[in-house]
Design a protein around this motif. Structure first.
Motif, PDB file in Angstrom:
ATOM      1  N   GLY A 137      21.174  22.010  79.830  1.00 48.38           N
ATOM      2  CA  GLY A 137      21.930  22.573  80.783  1.00 48.38           C
ATOM      3  C   GLY A 137      23.216  23.395  79.909  1.00 48.38           C
ATOM      4  O   GLY A 137      23.325  24.848  80.079  1.00 48.38           O
ATOM      5  N   ARG A 138      23.813  22.893  78.916  1.00 45.25           N
ATOM      6  CA  ARG A 138      24.976  23.670  78.193  1.00 45.25           C
ATOM      7  C   ARG A 138      24.146  24.458  77.283  1.00 45.25           C
ATOM      8  O   ARG A 138      24.822  25.548  77.053  1.00 45.25           O
ATOM      9  CB  ARG A 138      25.515  22.462  77.016  1.00 45.25           C
ATOM     10  N   LEU A 139      23.087  24.464  76.738  1.00 41.22           N
ATOM     11  CA  LEU A 139      22.126  25.286  75.893  1.00 41.22           C
ATOM     12  C   LEU A 139      21.988  26.395  76.718  1.00 41.22           C
ATOM     13  O   LEU A 139      22.189  27.800  76.297  1.00 41.22           O
ATOM     14  CB  LEU A 139      21.045  24.599  75.149  1.00 41.22           C
ATOM     15  N   GLN A 140      21.544  26.219  77.927  1.00 40.21           N
ATOM     16  CA  GLN A 140      20.972  27.543  78.770  1.00 40.21           C
ATOM     17  C   GLN A 140      22.395  28.305  79.033  1.00 40.21           C
ATOM     18  O   GLN A 140      22.426  29.444  79.062  1.00 40.21           O
ATOM     19  CB  GLN A 140      20.346  26.967  79.969  1.00 40.21           C
ATOM     20  N   ILE A 141      23.432  27.812  79.223  1.00 37.01           N
ATOM     21  CA  ILE A 141      24.659  28.571  79.663  1.00 37.01           C
ATOM     22  C   ILE A 141      24.982  29.412  78.313  1.00 37.01           C
ATOM     23  O   ILE A 141      25.413  30.339  78.534  1.00 37.01           O
ATOM     24  CB  ILE A 141      25.911  27.469  79.919  1.00 37.01           C
ATOM     25  N   ILE A 142      24.979  28.752  77.260  1.00 36.08           N
ATOM     26  CA  ILE A 142      25.502  29.193  75.866  1.00 36.08           C
ATOM     27  C   ILE A 142      24.756  30.348  75.647  1.00 36.08           C
ATOM     28  O   ILE A 142      25.109  31.621  75.358  1.00 36.08           O
ATOM     29  CB  ILE A 142      25.520  28.523  74.684  1.00 36.08           C
ATOM     30  N   ALA A 143      23.214  30.172  75.723  1.00 40.31           N
ATOM     31  CA  ALA A 143      22.261  31.178  75.460  1.00 40.31           C
ATOM     32  C   ALA A 143      22.309  32.445  76.400  1.00 40.31           C
ATOM     33  O   ALA A 143      22.106  33.587  76.155  1.00 40.31           O
ATOM     34  CB  ALA A 143      20.992  30.670  75.484  1.00 40.31           C
ATOM     35  N   ALA A 144      22.829  32.243  77.800  1.00 44.01           N
ATOM     36  CA  ALA A 144      22.820  33.280  78.724  1.00 44.01           C
ATOM     37  C   ALA A 144      24.306  34.198  78.350  1.00 44.01           C
ATOM     38  O   ALA A 144      24.074  35.381  78.839  1.00 44.01           O
ATOM     39  CB  ALA A 144      23.023  32.670  80.148  1.00 44.01           C
ATOM     40  N   ARG A 145      25.226  33.377  77.880  1.00 47.19           N
ATOM     41  CA  ARG A 145      26.573  34.219  77.741  1.00 47.19           C
ATOM     42  C   ARG A 145      26.722  34.884  76.477  1.00 47.19           C
ATOM     43  O   ARG A 145      27.445  35.876  76.055  1.00 47.19           O
ATOM     44  CB  ARG A 145      27.597  33.577  78.139  1.00 47.19           C
ATOM     45  N   SER A 146      25.799  34.447  75.539  1.00 51.35           N
ATOM     46  CA  SER A 146      26.140  34.932  74.004  1.00 51.35           C
ATOM     47  C   SER A 146      24.622  35.023  73.376  1.00 51.35           C
ATOM     48  O   SER A 146      23.775  34.143  73.652  1.00 51.35           O
ATOM     49  CB  SER A 146      27.254  34.189  73.439  1.00 51.35           C
ATOM     50  N   SER A 147      24.844  35.875  72.266  1.00 50.89           N
ATOM     51  CA  SER A 147      23.508  35.952  71.562  1.00 50.89           C
ATOM     52  C   SER A 147      23.687  35.516  70.213  1.00 50.89           C
ATOM     53  O   SER A 147      23.048  35.720  69.228  1.00 50.89           O
ATOM     54  CB  SER A 147      23.207  37.501  71.486  1.00 50.89           C
ATOM     55  N   HIS A 148      24.789  34.697  69.962  1.00 52.54           N
ATOM     56  CA  HIS A 148      25.203  34.108  68.774  1.00 52.54           C
ATOM     57  C   HIS A 148      24.142  33.060  68.369  1.00 52.54           C
ATOM     58  O   HIS A 148      23.920  33.109  67.142  1.00 52.54           O
ATOM     59  CB  HIS A 148      26.418  33.264  69.060  1.00 52.54           C
ATOM     60  N   LEU A 149      23.467  32.391  69.036  1.00 55.82           N
ATOM     61  CA  LEU A 149      22.390  31.497  68.441  1.00 55.82           C
ATOM     62  C   LEU A 149      21.055  32.249  68.316  1.00 55.82           C
ATOM     63  O   LEU A 149      20.054  31.338  67.934  1.00 55.82           O
ATOM     64  CB  LEU A 149      22.496  30.261  69.359  1.00 55.82           C
ATOM     65  N   ASN A 150      20.863  33.438  68.652  1.00 57.28           N
ATOM     66  CA  ASN A 150      19.489  33.950  68.653  1.00 57.28           C
ATOM     67  C   ASN A 150      18.675  33.928  67.426  1.00 57.28           C
ATOM     68  O   ASN A 150      17.466  33.485  67.303  1.00 57.28           O
ATOM     69  CB  ASN A 150      19.560  35.796  69.066  1.00 57.28           C
ATOM     70  N   GLU A 151      19.421  33.957  66.384  1.00 58.69           N
ATOM     71  CA  GLU A 151      18.610  34.072  64.848  1.00 58.69           C
ATOM     72  C   GLU A 151      18.244  32.447  64.692  1.00 58.69           C
ATOM     73  O   GLU A 151      17.109  32.324  64.092  1.00 58.69           O
ATOM     74  CB  GLU A 151      19.869  34.234  63.902  1.00 58.69           C
ATOM     75  N   LEU A 152      18.983  31.603  65.096  1.00 63.85           N
ATOM     76  CA  LEU A 152      18.568  30.128  65.026  1.00 63.85           C
ATOM     77  C   LEU A 152      17.525  30.032  65.979  1.00 63.85           C
ATOM     78  O   LEU A 152      16.543  29.096  65.547  1.00 63.85           O
ATOM     79  CB  LEU A 152      19.743  29.200  65.342  1.00 63.85           C
ATOM     80  N   PHE A 153      17.353  30.387  67.139  1.00 67.46           N
ATOM     81  CA  PHE A 153      16.487  30.259  68.167  1.00 67.46           C
ATOM     82  C   PHE A 153      15.045  30.941  67.426  1.00 67.46           C
ATOM     83  O   PHE A 153      13.956  30.218  67.631  1.00 67.46           O
ATOM     84  CB  PHE A 153      16.481  31.065  69.346  1.00 67.46           C
ATOM     85  N   GLU A 154      15.029  32.180  66.737  1.00 63.26           N
ATOM     86  CA  GLU A 154      13.895  32.813  66.134  1.00 63.26           C
ATOM     87  C   GLU A 154      13.530  32.068  65.054  1.00 63.26           C
ATOM     88  O   GLU A 154      12.264  31.731  64.975  1.00 63.26           O
ATOM     89  CB  GLU A 154      14.495  34.194  65.736  1.00 63.26           C
ATOM     90  N   ALA A 155      14.227  31.382  64.260  1.00 61.19           N
ATOM     91  CA  ALA A 155      14.199  30.734  63.099  1.00 61.19           C
ATOM     92  C   ALA A 155      13.446  29.435  63.291  1.00 61.19           C
ATOM     93  O   ALA A 155      12.499  28.943  63.055  1.00 61.19           O
ATOM     94  CB  ALA A 155      15.276  30.248  62.296  1.00 61.19           C
ATOM     95  N   TYR A 156      13.775  28.838  64.643  1.00 62.21           N
ATOM     96  CA  TYR A 156      13.176  27.292  65.249  1.00 62.21           C
ATOM     97  C   TYR A 156      11.582  27.995  65.406  1.00 62.21           C
ATOM     98  O   TYR A 156      10.679  27.321  65.366  1.00 62.21           O
ATOM     99  CB  TYR A 156      14.106  27.086  66.409  1.00 62.21           C
ATOM    100  N   GLU A 157      11.494  28.852  66.320  1.00 59.96           N
ATOM    101  CA  GLU A 157      10.187  29.370  66.721  1.00 59.96           C
ATOM    102  C   GLU A 157       9.457  29.631  65.468  1.00 59.96           C
ATOM    103  O   GLU A 157       8.196  29.075  65.480  1.00 59.96           O
ATOM    104  CB  GLU A 157      10.287  30.689  67.593  1.00 59.96           C
ATOM    105  N   GLU A 158       9.612  30.499  64.534  1.00 62.64           N
ATOM    106  CA  GLU A 158       8.815  30.738  63.408  1.00 62.64           C
ATOM    107  C   GLU A 158       8.502  29.220  62.650  1.00 62.64           C
ATOM    108  O   GLU A 158       7.453  29.160  62.166  1.00 62.64           O
ATOM    109  CB  GLU A 158       9.387  31.559  62.339  1.00 62.64           C
ATOM    110  N   ALA A 159       9.518  28.549  62.483  1.00 63.94           N
ATOM    111  CA  ALA A 159       9.345  27.165  61.819  1.00 63.94           C
ATOM    112  C   ALA A 159       8.075  26.349  62.459  1.00 63.94           C
ATOM    113  O   ALA A 159       7.325  25.723  61.994  1.00 63.94           O
ATOM    114  CB  ALA A 159      10.580  26.351  61.640  1.00 63.94           C
ATOM    115  N   ASN A 160       8.436  26.385  63.723  1.00 59.95           N
ATOM    116  CA  ASN A 160       7.473  25.477  64.724  1.00 59.95           C
ATOM    117  C   ASN A 160       5.961  26.147  64.740  1.00 59.95           C
ATOM    118  O   ASN A 160       5.131  25.319  64.543  1.00 59.95           O
ATOM    119  CB  ASN A 160       8.039  25.440  66.266  1.00 59.95           C
TER     120      ASN A 160
END
Length: 97
Positions: free
Chosen positions: A31-54
């Motif tokens: 829930g917290r992660l969804q809220i943070i992701a919706a209000r800010s793009s700050h973690l987008n690079e980490l999200f992309e890196a996680y997808e690529e690594a997986n």
């Protein structure tokens, strides 16, 4: 999960898929992660890196034996590090809401 609700508009498809993976992997902060992701793009690079690594990890696991591919262990560790970074960010952000 086919829509972009709960995700900052300026994120890439890879970042969105990475977020989805993290939401599944880290249900205690979903829930917290969804809220943070919706209000800010700050973690987008980490999200992309996680997808690529997986994606890379899954490919290595399909194509090679664990003993023959030290990259499997390396990418498992990388995914765990990203998970920890996201978890730390979400827990640190808790006080700002």
């Amino acid at each position: 999960m086919g829509d972009t609700r709960g995700f900052a508009k300026n994120g890439s498809k890879e970042a969105q898929r990475g977020l989805w993976r993290l939401l599944l992997k880290l249900p205690s902060i979903r829930g917290r992660l969804q809220i943070i992701a919706a209000r800010s793009s700050h973690l987008n690079e980490l999200f992309e890196a996680y997808e690529e690594a997986n994606v890379a990890l899954a490919r290595f696991q399909r194509e090679r034996d664990r003993e023959d591919c030290p990259l499997i262990e390396e990418y498992e560790a990388l995914c765990a590090e990203i998970e920890n970074d996201v978890l730390r960010f979400v827990l640190d952000d808790k006080g700002s809401m």
